[in-house]
Design a protein around this motif. Sequence first.
Motif, PDB file in Angstrom:
ATOM      1  N   GLU A 293       0.844  -1.187   0.000  1.00  0.00           N
ATOM      2  CA  GLU A 293       0.000   0.000   0.000  1.00  0.00           C
ATOM      3  C   GLU A 293       0.886   1.247   0.000  1.00  0.00           C
ATOM      4  O   GLU A 293       1.891   1.319   0.708  1.00  0.00           O
TER       5      GLU A 293
ATOM      6  N   PRO B 160       1.125  -5.134   2.141  1.00  0.00           N
ATOM      7  CA  PRO B 160       0.065  -5.087   1.135  1.00  0.00           C
ATOM      8  C   PRO B 160      -1.325  -4.865   1.719  1.00  0.00           C
ATOM      9  O   PRO B 160      -2.279  -4.667   0.972  1.00  0.00           O
ATOM     10  N   THR B 161      -1.445  -4.902   3.050  1.00  0.00           N
ATOM     11  CA  THR B 161      -2.774  -4.778   3.650  1.00  0.00           C
ATOM     12  C   THR B 161      -2.833  -3.725   4.756  1.00  0.00           C
ATOM     13  O   THR B 161      -3.851  -3.590   5.437  1.00  0.00           O
ATOM     14  N   PHE B 162      -1.763  -2.983   4.954  1.00  0.00           N
ATOM     15  CA  PHE B 162      -1.763  -1.994   6.031  1.00  0.00           C
ATOM     16  C   PHE B 162      -0.820  -0.857   5.664  1.00  0.00           C
ATOM     17  O   PHE B 162       0.178  -1.064   4.972  1.00  0.00           O
TER      18      PHE B 162
END
Lengths: 92, 145
Positions: free
Chosen positions: B23, B50-52
């Motif tokens: 991200e 990729p998620t935070f």
Amino acid sequence: MSVEVRIPTILRTYTGGEKAVQADGATLSALIDDLEAKNPGIKDRLVDNGDLRRFVNIYVNDEDVRFLGGLEASLSDGDQVVVLPAVAGGAA
Amino acid sequence: MLTLDQATYDAIVAHAKRDHPDEACGIVAGPEGSDRPTRLVEMVNAAGSPTFYEFDSTELLDLYKQMWANDEEPVVVYHSHTATEAYPSRTDIGLASEPNAHYVLVSTREHGNNDGPVEFRSFRIVDGEVTEEEVVVVPELSPAG
């Protein structure tokens, strides 16, 4: 002794819109208690279960308090304290 | 409604594509109270995930000190989702801490690092309430005032 505390936009509802307030305390913990006495409700936004909230950053003289002992960080007259919520999120 | 100039829009999209599959995150600062996003600041995603995303705490303080010195505020707070839609997640909503900001989400799930369209959406997030708003991209922001 007196310490200036910079308040982020989202917490100014507790300070009557003030961007900065004065508070007293020999440690960050004592300072937050004094802030709470003057601005009821603010402590819960900073502290959870006796610890600093994970997504709130507090700085003393530009140093993240996590490196200064957290709530036990000591304060001196004229110190500058800044409260900034983390800018964080994500898909998870 | 969020009004952005084309160069800033393009720079946000480029940042999201460059950092995919992690991200990407940053802000666009503007004069306090103006609602004009004029100064893009790309931030490092300290979570490198990729998620935070999370701004590094020292860089966060430096950024805010710069803005205070310039009488600026974060007009836009942006980040990318790399495998899901450009819509605030529960985490995004729970951690949204700038009630005056436009929260921009870019999804790179379709084309990743490559050319191609992205989802680019903007939201207000206040007290847990999400309101989507229109994004208008103009060649240049009209002069202040």
